[in-house]
Design an enzyme around this catalytic site. Structure first.
Site, PDB file in Angstrom:
ATOM      1  N   HIS A 159      -1.403 -36.544 -12.468  1.00 30.06           N
ATOM      2  CA  HIS A 159      -2.496 -36.188 -11.568  1.00 30.06           C
ATOM      3  C   HIS A 159      -3.842 -36.736 -12.023  1.00 30.06           C
ATOM      4  O   HIS A 159      -4.789 -36.773 -11.243  1.00 30.06           O
ATOM      5  CB  HIS A 159      -2.579 -34.667 -11.429  1.00 30.06           C
ATOM      6  CG  HIS A 159      -1.416 -34.066 -10.709  1.00 30.06           C
ATOM      7  ND1 HIS A 159      -1.463 -33.722  -9.382  1.00 30.06           N
ATOM      8  CD2 HIS A 159      -0.159 -33.776 -11.130  1.00 30.06           C
ATOM      9  CE1 HIS A 159      -0.287 -33.226  -9.016  1.00 30.06           C
ATOM     10  NE2 HIS A 159       0.522 -33.255 -10.058  1.00 30.06           N
ATOM     11  N   ASP A 366     -11.940 -39.773 -12.339  1.00 30.53           N
ATOM     12  CA  ASP A 366     -11.101 -38.742 -11.738  1.00 30.53           C
ATOM     13  C   ASP A 366      -9.842 -39.373 -11.186  1.00 30.53           C
ATOM     14  O   ASP A 366      -9.889 -40.463 -10.589  1.00 30.53           O
ATOM     15  CB  ASP A 366     -11.853 -38.031 -10.606  1.00 30.53           C
ATOM     16  CG  ASP A 366     -11.696 -36.526 -10.660  1.00 30.53           C
ATOM     17  OD1 ASP A 366     -10.715 -36.054 -11.251  1.00 30.53           O
ATOM     18  OD2 ASP A 366     -12.574 -35.817 -10.127  1.00 30.53           O
TER      19      ASP A 366
END
Length: 478
Positions: A159, A366
Site C-alpha cells: 500500500h 505517498d
C-alpha cells in the site's frame, strides 16, 4: 470458487457499531463475502502472556466471514511494530533514510513475528485457499509460509511506495527482504514507478529473468508483478457527504459566511509534508495579501504511532508553526490557521470536505492517498471545490485534472492555492467531472477484482520435489 484468506497487520473485527468502515476494509469485506473466507491479523491488543505461551486465537464468525485474531506481547509489539515496521521500513520506503533506526534485534523480532503468524495461520489454511497478504508489516510472510510447506497461491499488495535501489539497498537486510518477497506468486504495487523500483532492486542484486508481460524468475522462484491503483467507493462517499448538516457544522458554515475554506486531513506523519504545507500557506498569505481575512485553512491531523519519537517531534513542530503563523497574520477577528490534533468521524469528514473550497493534499511521498480521491468524490457536482495535489502521491497519476504541485516548492503551492481560490465555476466543474470519471472507472471493486483475477490465474507452487527452476509454470496475467 477457491476460498479467500486475507492477512493484514490489523483486522477490522465487527463489534456491532455502525461506524463506517474505511475504503480498504470495505473492499476486503466485499471480496470475503463473495467467496466466503477468513481474515487473519493482529487484534490491536498487547497481551501479558509470554511468547512461549501463545494465547488461543480469537475466532469470530460474522456474515459468512471468519475473523481470526491474536494479541502481541510487549516485546513483539516493540520489535516488530514500533521498531522495524515503523522506524525502518516506513521511513525508508517513504525516502526518509535520515529517520531510519536499524537494530539487528528489531529485524530478528520482525522476522520472528512473521514466522509466528505463519505458524498460527497454517492450521486454518485449506488446500484450495488463495492468500492475499497486505502491506509492509508482512514482507517476509510468504517466505515463512513456504518454510512450513504451504504451496497455495499467495499474493501481496504493497500500500505504500517501494523505494529506488539507492534507498532500498541502504537497509542492512535488503537482500534478505528481496529474496523473501520473491516467495510471493503475485506482487501488486500502487504505481508503475513502484513496480519498476522493485525490479531495479532485484536487477542490481541477482540474475533476473523477465518477459514482456511482467513475469519474472529470481532467487529460484517464479512470480508476477503488476500495478493495481487502489480506489474508493465514489457513490458511498457522495452519500455520506450529502444530506443535512449536524447543528455544529451548520453553525460553522454560517460563521464562515463568504470566507473560503482550505481543508487538509491526514494522520500525523512526517511523510505527509505538514510542516512544508504550513510554510506554503504562509507564502500564500505573504505573496497574495488580498486573501488575508477572507480565507481559513483547517488542518486535521490526529496523532498516530505516538510511541515513536519522530511522530512526537512533528506534533511539537506543527503546534509551534501554527502558533507562529497565527501570531504573525491573525487579527482580533480572524484566525488564519486552525490546527486540530484530533480524530473526526469519517461520515462527518465527508460533509466537511463538501463544504470546503480547496482540498490541500501535498504529501512528500505517498503510495496512493485516498483522501485526495475522497475529497473529489464528496464535492457538490454543481459547485465543486478544487484539489491541490502533490506530484509525489500515487493519486497524481490518475487525478491529472487536479492542480499538481511540488510540495517542496512553497511558492508553487502558494500559487496553486491562489489559482484554486479564484478558479471560475465552469473550470471547477470540468476538472471535477474529469476526475470523477477516473474514480468511477478505477473504484475499489475494480482494484479488488483485477488483483484477485490475476492471482487466481496463477498455478499453485510446485512442491519441493519438483524442478523449482521451470519457467513453464509462470502465470499469465490478463
Amino acid at each position: 470458487m477457491s476460498r479467500l484468506v486475507v492477512v493484514s497487520n490489523r483486522i477490522a473485527i465487527p463489534d456491532g457499531s455502525k461506524a463506517s468502515a474505511g475504503g480498504l476494509a470495505v473492499g476486503i469485506l466485499d471480496a470475503l463475502k463473495t467467496t466466503g473466507g477468513l481474515w487473519f491479523g493482529w487484534d490491536g491488543e498487547i497481551s501479558a502472556v509470554t511468547e512461549e505461551e501463545d494465547e488461543e486465537l480469537g475466532i469470530v464468525e460474522h456474515d459468512g466471514i471468519t475473523y481470526a485474531s491474536f494479541p502481541l506481547d510487549q516485546n513483539e509489539y516493540d520489535l516488530y511494530y514500533c521498531q522495524f515496521s515503523n522506524t525502518v521500513v516506513w521511513p525508508a520506503f517513504h525516502y526518509r533514510l535520515d529517520l531510519v533506526q536499524f537494530q539487528r534485534e528489531a529485524w530478528e523480532g520482525y522476522c520472528d513475528v512473521n514466522e509466528k503468524l505463519a505458524r498460527r495461520l497454517q492450521p486454518l489454511i485449506q488446500p484450495d485457499d488463495i492468500l492475499w497478504i497486505h502491506d509492509y508489516h508482512l514482507l517476509p510472510f510468504a517466505a515463512a509460509l513456504r518454510k512450513l510447506g504451504i504451496t497455495n497461491r499467495i499474493g501481496f499488495f504493497l500500500h505504500i511506495p517501494f523505494p529506488t535501489p539507492e534507498i532500498f539497498n541502504a537497509l542492512p537486510p535488503h537482500e534478505e527482504l528481496l529474496e523473501m518477497l520473491c516467495d510471493y506468486d503475485l506482487l501488486g504495487f500502487q504505481t508503475e514507478n513502484d513496480r519498476v523500483a522493485f525490479i531495479d532492486c532485484l536487477t542490481q542484486l541477482t540474475e533476473l529473468e523477465s518477459t514482456g508481460d511482467k513475469l519474472h524468475h529470481a532467487f529460484g522462484h517464479t512470480f508476477a508483478t503488476e500495478v493495481y491503483p487502489i480506489g474508493i467507493e465514489p457513490d458511498s462517499i457522495k452519500e455520506m457527504a450529502e444530506g443535512p448538516l449536524p447543528p455544529k457544522m451548520a453553525a460553522m458554515k454560517r460563521e464562515l459566511g463568504d470566507a473560503k475554506n482550505i481543508i487538509a486531513c491526514e494522520r500525523l506523519d512526517y511523510s505527509k509534508g505538514l510542516p512544508e504545507r504550513f510554510l506554503a500557506y504562509e507564502a500564500l498569505l505573504e505573496n497574495f495579501p488580498e486573501h488575508r481575512g477572507k480565507i481559513r485553512y483547517s488542518q486535521i491531523a490526529p496523532t498516530s504511532r505516538g510511541d515513536v519519537q519522530a511522530y512526537q517531534d512533528i506534533r511539537h513542530q506543527l503546534e509551534t508553526e501554527a502558533g507562529r503563523i497565527n501570531g504573525k497574520y491573525g487579527t482580533l477577528g480572524w484566525t488564519p490557521l486552525y490546527y486540530l490534533n484530533q480524530h473526526f468521524d469519517r461520515r462527518l469528514l465527508m460533509k466537511i470536505f463538501r463544504l470546503t473550497d480547496v482540498g490541500l493534499v501535498t504529501p512528500l511521498r505517498d503510495g496512493m492517498n485516498l483522501v485526495a480521491k475522497e475529497y473529489v468524490a464528496a464535492q457538490d457536482p454543481d459547485d465543486p471545490g478544487v484539489l491541490v495535489l502533490s506530484r509525489f502521491a500515487g493519486a497524481a497519476n490518475e487525478l491529472t485534472s487536479a492542480l499538481i504541485v511540488n510540495p517542496y516548492d512553497r511558492d508553487e503551492v502558494a500559487a496553486a492555492l491562489n489559482t484554486a481560490l479564484t478558479m471560475p465555476r465552469t473550470e471547477r466543474i470540468s476538472r471535477y467531472n474529469d476526475m470523477m470519471a477516473v474514480l468511477r472507472k478505477n473504484d475499489i471493486s475494480a482494484w479488488r477484482e483485477s488483483f484477485l483475477k490475476d492471482l487466481r490465474a496463477i498455478d499453485a507452487r510446485h512442491d519441493a520435489t519438483q524442478d523449482d527452476n521451470k519457467v513453464t509454470s509462470l502465470p499469465r496475467l490478463a
